[in-house]
Design an enzyme around this catalytic site. Structure first.
Site, mmCIF file in Angstrom:
data_model
loop_
_atom_site.group_PDB
_atom_site.id
_atom_site.type_symbol
_atom_site.label_atom_id
_atom_site.label_comp_id
_atom_site.label_asym_id
_atom_site.label_seq_id
_atom_site.Cartn_x
_atom_site.Cartn_y
_atom_site.Cartn_z
ATOM 1 N NE ARG A 9 -3.388 -2.604 2.475
ATOM 2 C CZ ARG A 9 -4.241 -3.199 1.650
ATOM 3 N NH1 ARG A 9 -4.689 -2.547 0.599
ATOM 4 N NH2 ARG A 9 -4.648 -4.437 1.861
ATOM 5 C CG HIS A 12 8.713 5.720 -2.161
ATOM 6 N ND1 HIS A 12 9.225 6.905 -2.633
ATOM 7 C CD2 HIS A 12 9.752 4.871 -2.037
ATOM 8 C CE1 HIS A 12 10.530 6.773 -2.778
ATOM 9 N NE2 HIS A 12 10.883 5.541 -2.430
ATOM 10 C CE LYS A 13 8.300 -1.344 0.043
ATOM 11 N NZ LYS A 13 7.948 -2.575 0.751
ATOM 12 C CG ASP A 72 9.865 -9.088 3.803
ATOM 13 O OD1 ASP A 72 9.361 -8.046 4.265
ATOM 14 O OD2 ASP A 72 10.280 -10.004 4.545
ATOM 15 C CG PHE A 155 11.715 4.346 4.509
ATOM 16 C CD1 PHE A 155 12.289 4.288 3.251
ATOM 17 C CD2 PHE A 155 11.303 3.149 5.098
ATOM 18 C CE1 PHE A 155 12.442 3.074 2.592
ATOM 19 C CE2 PHE A 155 11.447 1.929 4.434
ATOM 20 C CZ PHE A 155 12.015 1.896 3.177
ATOM 21 C CG ASP A 158 17.124 5.176 3.983
ATOM 22 O OD1 ASP A 158 17.766 4.156 3.694
ATOM 23 O OD2 ASP A 158 16.118 5.541 3.367
ATOM 24 C CE LYS A 178 17.168 3.667 0.175
ATOM 25 N NZ LYS A 178 16.017 3.699 1.057
ATOM 26 C CG HIS A 183 17.782 -2.827 -0.194
ATOM 27 N ND1 HIS A 183 18.003 -1.467 -0.173
ATOM 28 C CD2 HIS A 183 16.702 -3.026 0.606
ATOM 29 C CE1 HIS A 183 17.127 -0.892 0.631
ATOM 30 N NE2 HIS A 183 16.320 -1.812 1.109
HETATM 31 P P1 ITT Z 1 5.248 -2.865 2.971
HETATM 32 O O1 ITT Z 1 3.984 -2.178 3.389
HETATM 33 O O2 ITT Z 1 5.434 -2.843 1.495
HETATM 34 O O3 ITT Z 1 5.380 -4.270 3.545
HETATM 35 P P2 ITT Z 1 7.179 -1.985 4.966
HETATM 36 O O4 ITT Z 1 7.753 -0.613 5.171
HETATM 37 O O5 ITT Z 1 6.357 -2.556 6.072
HETATM 38 O O6 ITT Z 1 6.461 -1.997 3.541
HETATM 39 P P3 ITT Z 1 9.597 -3.354 4.056
HETATM 40 O O7 ITT Z 1 9.578 -4.817 3.884
HETATM 41 O O8 ITT Z 1 9.767 -2.532 2.860
HETATM 42 O O9 ITT Z 1 8.277 -3.070 4.880
HETATM 43 O O10 ITT Z 1 10.762 -2.936 5.049
HETATM 44 C C1 ITT Z 1 10.867 -3.472 6.362
HETATM 45 C C2 ITT Z 1 11.687 -2.553 7.224
HETATM 46 O O11 ITT Z 1 13.063 -2.622 6.824
HETATM 47 C C3 ITT Z 1 11.292 -1.082 7.129
HETATM 48 O O12 ITT Z 1 10.306 -0.763 8.065
HETATM 49 C C4 ITT Z 1 12.620 -0.399 7.425
HETATM 50 O O13 ITT Z 1 12.794 -0.316 8.810
HETATM 51 C C5 ITT Z 1 13.663 -1.357 6.859
HETATM 52 N N1 ITT Z 1 14.030 -0.974 5.477
HETATM 53 C C6 ITT Z 1 13.755 -1.654 4.333
HETATM 54 N N2 ITT Z 1 14.214 -1.001 3.251
HETATM 55 C C7 ITT Z 1 14.790 0.126 3.728
HETATM 56 C C8 ITT Z 1 15.425 1.217 3.106
HETATM 57 O O14 ITT Z 1 15.536 1.317 1.789
HETATM 58 N N3 ITT Z 1 15.876 2.203 3.882
HETATM 59 C C9 ITT Z 1 15.748 2.145 5.210
HETATM 60 N N4 ITT Z 1 15.152 1.170 5.877
HETATM 61 C C10 ITT Z 1 14.681 0.146 5.150
#
Ligand code: ITT
Length: 200
Positions: A9, A12-13, A72, A155, A158, A178, A183
């Site tokens: 949801r 940004h993604k 994920d 976020f 970062d 970035k 990743h």
């Molecule tokens: P979804 O709703 O798509 O699941 P999310 O924010 O809950 O998004 P993610 O699986 O993208 O979950 O990321 C899990 C956590 O990992 C996220 O809350 C950050 O704390 C950390 N994280 C992942 N990618 C990051 C990034 O590019 N920069 C900083 N922190 C990151």
């Protein structure tokens, strides 16, 4: 035009993957899970990034009858044996409390000297088709952890991850800088090739 769903949801993604599919020359309509509000979020019961990404992609593909992509991701710290890893979003207890997660991690690493502060962001991106076909692509961003946050962008973790070869943290890079090394960017770009073969 074929429709592809991204299991998030987070707009940004959706925008990031849409740009990557466009760069790969794929003419697909990409929509976020928001387009299907009646479909519940699937519990992330896997123990690896790939398992969780596949769980989300299969659930959405089954429920909609359309190809689905999910990701994920998280932060893996060398000295913690890869933690927080799949627990990154709820390391301090409450899902998505970025500030508390980051502060807890900094406190845990308080006595760890610079040479031992290696860490990486990891992402698994999965494609699932309604017939059960599945593919996974993974990406990493290697770096070291600062002892204090710096930067306002991005976020999550970062502000404390400094990519290898950089003098700035991820939160001090522009979104384009970035995405080019991240990743998620790497995993999505690799998966876009597979999407082109199986969907496009
Ligand atoms: P979804 O709703 O798509 O699941 P999310 O924010 O809950 O998004 P993610 O699986 O993208 O979950 O990321 C899990 C956590 O990992 C996220 O809350 C950050 O704390 C950390 N994280 C992942 N990618 C990051 C990034 O590019 N920069 C900083 N922190 C990151």
């Amino acid at each position: 035009m074929s429709r592809l769903i991204l299991a998030t949801r987070n707009q940004h993604k959706v925008a990031e993957l849409r740009a990557i599919l466009g760069e790969a020359g794929l003419d697909l309509e990409l929509v976020g899970a928001d387009a299907y509000p009646e479909i519940p979020d699937v519990p992330e019961t896997g123990v690896t990034f790939a398992e969780n990404a596949l769980l989300k992609a299969h659930a959405l593909a089954r429920a909609t009858g359309l190809p689905a992509v999910a990701d994920d991701s998280g932060l893996c710290v060398d000295v913690l044996g890869g933690a927080p890893g799949i627990f990154s979003a709820r390391w301090a207890g409450k899902h998505g409390d970025d500030r508390a997660n980051l502060e807890l991690l900094l406190a845990q690493l308080g006595d760890i000297a610079d040479p031992h502060r290696g860490a990486h962001f990891a992402c698994a991106a999965a494609l699932a088709l309604p017939d059960g076909t599945e593919r996974v692509a993974e990406g990493r961003l290697l770096g070291t952890l600062r002892t204090a946050p710096a930067g306002e962008g991005g976020f999550g973790y970062d502000p404390i991850l400094q990519p290898l070869g950089e003098t700035r943290t991820c939160a001090e890079l522009s979104a384009e800088e970035k995405n080019a090394i991240s990743h998620r960017g790497k995993a999505f770009r690799a998966l876009a090739v597979v999407v082109g073969e199986l969907v496009g």
